[in-house]
Design an enzyme around this catalytic site. Structure first.
Site, PDB file in Angstrom:
ATOM      1  N   GLY B  51       0.821  -1.191   0.000  1.00 22.95           N
ATOM      2  CA  GLY B  51       0.000   0.000   0.000  1.00 22.95           C
ATOM      3  C   GLY B  51       0.863   1.252   0.000  1.00 22.95           C
ATOM      4  N   GLY B  53       1.645   5.294   1.140  1.00 17.66           N
ATOM      5  CA  GLY B  53       1.525   5.964   2.426  1.00 17.66           C
ATOM      6  C   GLY B  53       2.693   5.662   3.352  1.00 17.66           C
ATOM      7  N   HIS B  54       3.660   4.845   2.859  1.00 18.99           N
ATOM      8  CA  HIS B  54       4.836   4.494   3.663  1.00 18.99           C
ATOM      9  C   HIS B  54       6.116   5.045   3.061  1.00 18.99           C
ATOM     10  CE1 HIS B  54       2.039   1.861   5.616  1.00 18.99           C
ATOM     11  NE2 HIS B  54       1.881   1.120   4.539  1.00 18.99           N
ATOM     12  N   LYS B 102       5.687  -7.814   2.603  1.00 19.80           N
ATOM     13  CA  LYS B 102       5.416  -7.553   4.012  1.00 19.80           C
ATOM     14  C   LYS B 102       4.213  -8.396   4.450  1.00 19.80           C
ATOM     15  CE  LYS B 102       4.954  -2.942   3.923  1.00 19.80           C
ATOM     16  NZ  LYS B 102       4.773  -2.841   2.452  1.00 19.80           N
ATOM     17  N   HIS B 216      -0.054   1.012   9.800  1.00 18.43           N
ATOM     18  CA  HIS B 216      -1.322   1.551   9.302  1.00 18.43           C
ATOM     19  C   HIS B 216      -2.148   2.055  10.470  1.00 18.43           C
ATOM     20  CE1 HIS B 216       0.008  -1.756   6.667  1.00 18.43           C
ATOM     21  NE2 HIS B 216      -0.223  -0.876   5.720  1.00 18.43           N
TER      22      HIS B 216
END
Lengths: 239, 328
Positions: B51, B53-54, B102, B216
């Site tokens: 995803g 956002g990291h 991950k 998250h």
């Protein structure tokens, strides 16, 4: 023979969905054709669209608040795919839709819902018409594949808590009672509320996942409800 | 938020990456970030993703000495198999591809499906699962330990070995060694906000912190009243060393979650070194900065990896990516 009376359905689909559309026209007698499956997926897209905010709300309590958006994106793509092609066999309709979900949803629900439909579609082969009992067997194959892929079992607070009872009910009726499958799925989804999640992101909450209904089981129940409506000739969503 | 509309956050960022990094090929349509010179002849390729956002994970780690390709999903949503299949096909030189995954249910499922599809197309694929977050203790009853900071160690070290021309089996083995020998623990001082929701995704009142938070914003072990940097370092390393028990030097990552300033991270780094010194654990290398982030979350994580000489040699090897570069 299948009828609304036998299914114990109370006509909650509203006017026009009562005993009217008989089995000869749209029930399982003589088998379900590709049109029923197209209708199923369109109705499922409608259900998902309507419930998207609620799914996200359920998911923000015990997940990461994206289930509604992800399912909406996936079923929107499925609907567009259905509009492109002409009539196809039931198996082909499901297999294509499954592939679309895998390619558009992401997260865990993409592969899981995609696998459910792909595996069920493959089990149906290329028959033009599918008897209800055959569909029950195909859905069983799909649900087994979901359980295997996710490593989950009923009681883990997942999609399976709606899907497994639905398929059990459908099989028990010899593939005729879609209303019972729908009721079983809805009851199964509601029964996830007191469970502790053991799979997926909700599992990190441990005890804190108790008291929330599982979003995946909830969307699974929508899918089964759409199937019930499609089999009985509900045409809302045909556009 | 500094965005146009929530739906375009990921493609907008990819267009920006393309503009800033001509040494990368950024395919906005297919959502893959590739080394411009891929496939590199005779080299095993590394592909990761997850995803968005990291950042800089994973796209910011594409380049010589690290990843050959990255597949960004929507914010906090794993990518779809098509992305990994297209990335694998683009970077495979014939020597095979290692997927660095991950441990989140969505990532695992999508990479598994992608591996099957890529193999159908004739690409040899190996996979390594990163699961380093010790905050998840109850792995029998959960989806298992989450993959966090150790991902950077795996991508850097396995990427260095691949750059030397090692075969897929050896690159996979060193990736597994690093993943197996790394542990992380994170804390949140404030929640993160996703563009979709337009606000915080979980509640964390000022003056409280979440011990063992996931990247998250997944809940950790407990909610505590605010602690000092030194107390947080004690607690984080207690949790890690309960599990890792190094008998030699370690690599340390002191990682920011997104909105904690570097001056605080360096202060925290000093505390991490103090605790390790008290425990007589030599720190061979330390990296400090925002590398595996959670949007605008405030907080930090610590990752330790048991490091032998070969691992340190590979750590020190040249790397040239937007997010990590030295010696090249």
């Amino acid at each position: 023979m299948v009828s609304r009376e036998l299914t114990g359905d109370d006509g909650r689909d509203g006017p026009g969905a009562g005993p009217g559309p008989g089995p000869a026209e749209s029930g399982t007698e003589g088998g379900l054709d590709g049109e029923v499956f197209v209708r199923w997926l369109r109705l499922a897209a409608d259900e998902v669209e309507r419930a998207a905010d609620r799914l996200t709300e359920l998911d923000s309590a015990i997940g990461d608040a994206d289930h509604g958006g992800n399912m909406r994106r996936g079923f929107q793509a499925v609907r567009e795919g259905l509009a492109e092609d002409g009539p196809r066999s039931p198996g082909a309709v499901l297999t294509t839709a499954g592939r679309t979900l895998v390619s558009t949803v992401g997260g865990a629900s993409g592969p899981l819902y995609g696998t459910l439909l792909r595996r069920a579609g493959k089990a149906l082969g290329d028959a033009e018409r599918v008897p209800g009992a055959e569909l029950a067997r195909a859905l069983r194959a799909g649900v087994d594949a979901v359980a295997q892929l996710g490593g989950a079992a009923p009681g883990d607070k997942t999609m399976l808590d709606a899907l497994v009872p639905a398929v059990d009910a459908l099989e028990k009726s010899g593939g005729t009672d879609f209303g019972a499958a729908r009721t079983a799925a809805e009851e199964g989804a509601a029964a996830t509320e007191p469970l502790r999640a053991r799979k997926g992101r909700a599992s990190y909450l441990g005890e804190r996942s108790i008291g929330h209904r599982d979003p995946g089981a909830t969307s699974s129940a929508l899918l089964i409800a759409a199937l019930d409506r499609a089999v009985y000739g509900d045409t809302e969503g045909d556009d | 938020m500094l965005i146009n509309v929530p739906e375009s956050v990921v493609p907008d960022a990819l267009r920006g990456m393309a503009a800033a990094h001509p040494e990368l090929t950024v395919d906005v349509e297919r959502r893959v970030v590739l080394r411009r010179d891929a496939p590199v002849a005779g080299k095993v390729a590394l592909v990761s993703g997850g995803g968005s956002g990291h950042e800089p994970l994973h796209g910011g780690f594409v380049g010589p000495g690290m990843l050959d390709a990255a597949c960004p999903g929507e914010i906090f949503t794993s990518p779809v198999p098509d992305q990994m299949v297209s990335a694998a096909a683009a970077v495979d030189s014939g020597e095979g591809v290692l997927f660095v995954v991950k441990n989140y249910t969505g990532d695992v499922l999508n990479f598994d499906m992608a591996a099957e599809l890529a193999e159908d197309e004739g690409v040899r694929v190996a996979k390594v699962l990163v699961e380093d977050d010790v905050a998840v203790t109850d792995s029998t009853f959960t989806a298992g330990r989450r993959g966090t900071g150790a991902t950077l160690f795996v991508e850097k070290i396995a990427g260095a070995l691949a750059a030397e021309g090692a075969p897929l089996e050896r690159v996979e083995a060193v990736a597994r060694q690093v993943a197996g020998d790394s542990r992380s623990f994170g804390v949140a001082l404030s929640p993160c906000s996703t563009p979709d929701k337009g606000g915080p995704t979980f509640e964390l009142p000022p003056g409280e912190l979440e011990m063992g938070v996931g990247i998250h914003g997944e809940p950790g072990r407990e909610r505590r009243a605010m602690m000092t940097s030194g107390e947080i370092a004690d607690a984080a390393l207690d949790a890690i060393l309960d599990d890792l028990r190094p008998d030699g030097p370690v690599l340390a990552l002191v990682n920011g979650m997104g909105s904690t300033p570097l001056v605080e991270l360096y202060g925290f780094c000093a505390e991490v070194h103090r605790v390790l010194g008290e425990r007589r654990i030599p720190v061979a290398r330390t990296l400090v900065g925002n590398y595996v982030t959670s949007l605008d979350m405030a907080g930090a994580s610590v990752t330790l990896c048991r490091a032998d000489e070969e691992l340190l040699r590979l750590w020190d090897a040249p790397v040239r990516t937007p997010g990590l570069r030295w010696g090249a």
